[in-house]
Design a protein around this motif. Sequence first.
Motif, PDB file in Angstrom:
ATOM      1  N   GLU A  26       2.097 -26.720  44.736  1.00 55.88           N
ATOM      2  CA  GLU A  26       1.007 -26.420  43.812  1.00 55.88           C
ATOM      3  C   GLU A  26       1.493 -25.554  42.649  1.00 55.88           C
ATOM      4  N   HIS A  29       3.660 -27.620  40.140  1.00 57.39           N
ATOM      5  CA  HIS A  29       2.816 -28.531  39.365  1.00 57.39           C
ATOM      6  C   HIS A  29       2.062 -27.771  38.274  1.00 57.39           C
ATOM      7  N   THR A  30       1.514 -26.630  38.634  1.00 62.18           N
ATOM      8  CA  THR A  30       0.763 -25.829  37.664  1.00 62.18           C
ATOM      9  C   THR A  30       1.661 -25.362  36.524  1.00 62.18           C
ATOM     10  N   ILE A  35      -1.780 -31.062  33.151  1.00 60.95           N
ATOM     11  CA  ILE A  35      -2.901 -31.634  33.899  1.00 60.95           C
ATOM     12  C   ILE A  35      -3.095 -30.847  35.186  1.00 60.95           C
ATOM     13  N   ARG A  36      -4.323 -30.576  35.514  1.00 66.96           N
ATOM     14  CA  ARG A  36      -4.640 -29.856  36.751  1.00 66.96           C
ATOM     15  C   ARG A  36      -5.022 -30.855  37.845  1.00 66.96           C
ATOM     16  N   TYR A  37      -4.317 -30.784  38.968  1.00 65.11           N
ATOM     17  CA  TYR A  37      -4.555 -31.695  40.085  1.00 65.11           C
ATOM     18  C   TYR A  37      -5.444 -31.034  41.121  1.00 65.11           C
ATOM     19  N   GLU A  38      -6.276 -31.851  41.747  1.00 73.20           N
ATOM     20  CA  GLU A  38      -7.195 -31.337  42.760  1.00 73.20           C
ATOM     21  C   GLU A  38      -6.448 -30.978  44.039  1.00 73.20           C
ATOM     22  N   PHE A  41      -5.177 -33.719  46.350  1.00 71.47           N
ATOM     23  CA  PHE A  41      -3.930 -34.392  45.993  1.00 71.47           C
ATOM     24  C   PHE A  41      -2.758 -33.734  46.718  1.00 71.47           C
ATOM     25  N   LEU A 104       3.483 -40.948  40.693  1.00 71.76           N
ATOM     26  CA  LEU A 104       2.392 -40.036  40.348  1.00 71.76           C
ATOM     27  C   LEU A 104       2.900 -38.827  39.572  1.00 71.76           C
ATOM     28  N   THR A 105       3.839 -38.096  40.161  1.00 65.82           N
ATOM     29  CA  THR A 105       4.402 -36.920  39.497  1.00 65.82           C
ATOM     30  C   THR A 105       5.896 -36.815  39.785  1.00 65.82           C
ATOM     31  N   TYR A 168      -4.755 -39.602  28.076  1.00 63.29           N
ATOM     32  CA  TYR A 168      -4.913 -38.278  28.689  1.00 63.29           C
ATOM     33  C   TYR A 168      -5.959 -37.462  27.927  1.00 63.29           C
TER      34      TYR A 168
END
Length: 255
Positions: A26, A29-30, A35-38, A41, A104-105, A168
């Motif tokens: 997390e 990714h941040t 983009i902010r992922y839930e 995810f 995805l990432t 986006y």
Amino acid sequence: MVAPKFSTKPKICYRPIRPSDLETLEHIHTKLFPIRYEATFFHDVVNGCDIVSWGVVDSNRPDGRCDELIGFVTARVVLAKESEIVDLLGYDSAKSDQTLVYILTLGVVDTYRNLGIASSLIKEVIKYASSIPTCRAVYLHVISYNNPAIFLYKKMSFKCIRRLQGFYLINGQHYDSYLFVYYVNGGRSPCSPLELLAAIVSYLRSGFKLMAARLCKSDDRKISKWAKCKESHSLVSPTHNKRNLAVECTGYDVV
């Protein structure tokens, strides 16, 4: 690009992402993505719920965090007929069993960039996709201003298929996306109108060349026959009349 300096040489290792990686995953990714992922995810990634992933660690880190993620890639297997690129595949893409792998990432922390880690992760995904008999391609989106990522995927032989306007939405602003595809297991894109036109032109050009060659060959044959007829005429006795001369040329296609 200059590779980062380390007090000890990194020992890069690849392993599956585990539930214990949740917090680090997390955090990276941040830090890396706008983009902010839930939360769902990340839970799906670490628990392998319909998402495949590869993690990267430096087992030679001097700070003792030898098993902490420094990079990752996440992907999902999708049905080709339900994907957004079904029109970019061959004629058999509508078959119910055809699949794709969607990245995805993909990310590597700043300190470990330019060491070939991202390339290695992409190769892992391609290898995985190739191992699935029904898979026809790996595909992904890249935001239009991410030039390093665009350069990387092109270097890895991905094809930039199309540009998606306003794909986006980040902080209230729209950004375009590039769609990249890497075909596997015989997958291919259908012929574009331009490619089809080029194929037709090439076919017609070959046909014209063949026709010209045949005409030249025919002309050469006729010239040869005419020469033979002239030679025969030169050998005719003066006592022969015109009818006899015509007989000498019978059987030749004289023009």
